[in-house]
Design an enzyme around this catalytic site. Structure first.
Site, PDB file in Angstrom:
ATOM      1  N   HIS A  17      54.764  81.011  51.610  1.00 58.50           N
ATOM      2  CA  HIS A  17      54.216  79.750  52.137  1.00 58.50           C
ATOM      3  C   HIS A  17      53.769  79.934  53.581  1.00 58.50           C
ATOM      4  CE1 HIS A  17      57.180  77.655  49.232  1.00 58.50           C
ATOM      5  NE2 HIS A  17      55.974  77.411  48.751  1.00 58.50           N
ATOM      6  N   LYS A  41      59.987  68.425  39.684  1.00 60.03           N
ATOM      7  CA  LYS A  41      60.631  69.735  39.831  1.00 60.03           C
ATOM      8  C   LYS A  41      62.135  69.590  39.660  1.00 60.03           C
ATOM      9  CE  LYS A  41      57.235  72.334  42.298  1.00 60.03           C
ATOM     10  NZ  LYS A  41      56.976  73.301  43.347  1.00 60.03           N
ATOM     11  N   ARG A  91      49.077  82.649  43.562  1.00 57.63           N
ATOM     12  CA  ARG A  91      49.692  83.951  43.295  1.00 57.63           C
ATOM     13  C   ARG A  91      49.049  84.656  42.119  1.00 57.63           C
ATOM     14  NH1 ARG A  91      55.475  81.347  42.747  1.00 57.63           N
ATOM     15  NH2 ARG A  91      54.065  79.894  41.752  1.00 57.63           N
ATOM     16  N   SER A 129      59.694  79.479  45.482  1.00 57.43           N
ATOM     17  CA  SER A 129      60.878  78.769  45.970  1.00 57.43           C
ATOM     18  C   SER A 129      62.019  78.876  44.965  1.00 57.43           C
ATOM     19  CB  SER A 129      60.546  77.298  46.256  1.00 57.43           C
ATOM     20  OG  SER A 129      59.697  77.204  47.370  1.00 57.43           O
TER      21      SER A 129
END
Length: 163
Positions: A17, A41, A91, A129
């Site tokens: 990030h 999430k 990514r 994360s």
């Protein structure tokens, strides 16, 4: 003044990030990092306020970058901050598919709002994360995954949860 938004749930902010934020900060006069709660999430480790503190600590050396919490639509946040660009890191091809759809939605809400996709630097392509949270849970060394400046905060925040 060229202003852009970098957004995410940052649970927690990783070196990946921070790499995207740093690279964006070289392209724009001002970057707003929008820390967004993401109710969809699962297994979040940090509160929104903790996430904001971690982000603020990680970006402290970037004079043209500020961070805020925001729970509304990202497109509205961008317009309210005078930004016409949302910077997103990718990514892999799966990230591109998701980000492309979000870019279309955001420009549909506010025509003229652009999305700039930055590919992850090779050393961070496997970072997430979720992976960082696992390293934290299992007491692994964090220097490879998290900004060094936030590691003491992360350890303090996660120790309080275990007590």
């Amino acid at each position: 003044m060229r202003t852009a938004i970098c957004s995410g749930s940052f649970d927690p902010i990783t070196l990946g990030h921070l790499d995207i934020i740093r690279r964006a900060a070289q392209c724009f006069d001002r970057i707003w990092v929008c820390v967004s709660p993401n109710a969809s999430k699962q297994n979040q480790m940090f509160t929104p306020e903790q996430k904001l503190l971690l982000v603020q600590t990680a970006i402290a050396d970037l004079p043209n970058v500020e961070a805020e919490l925001y729970s509304g639509l990202l497109a509205d946040y961008a317009v309210s901050h005078g930004a016409n660009v949302i910077v997103r890191g990718m990514r892999n091809a799966s990230d591109f598919d998701v980000e492309y759809q979000l870019a279309q939605i955001n420009s549909g809400i506010h025509p003229g709002l652009e999305s700039m996709m930055l590919p992850a630097s090779p050393q961070y392509q496997h970072f997430s994360s979720s992976m960082a949270r696992e390293m934290i849970r299992y007491h692994q060394p964090l220097e490879k995954y998290l900004p060094v400046s936030i590691i003491p905060l992360v350890k303090d925040m996660t120790e309080k949860v275990r007590e």
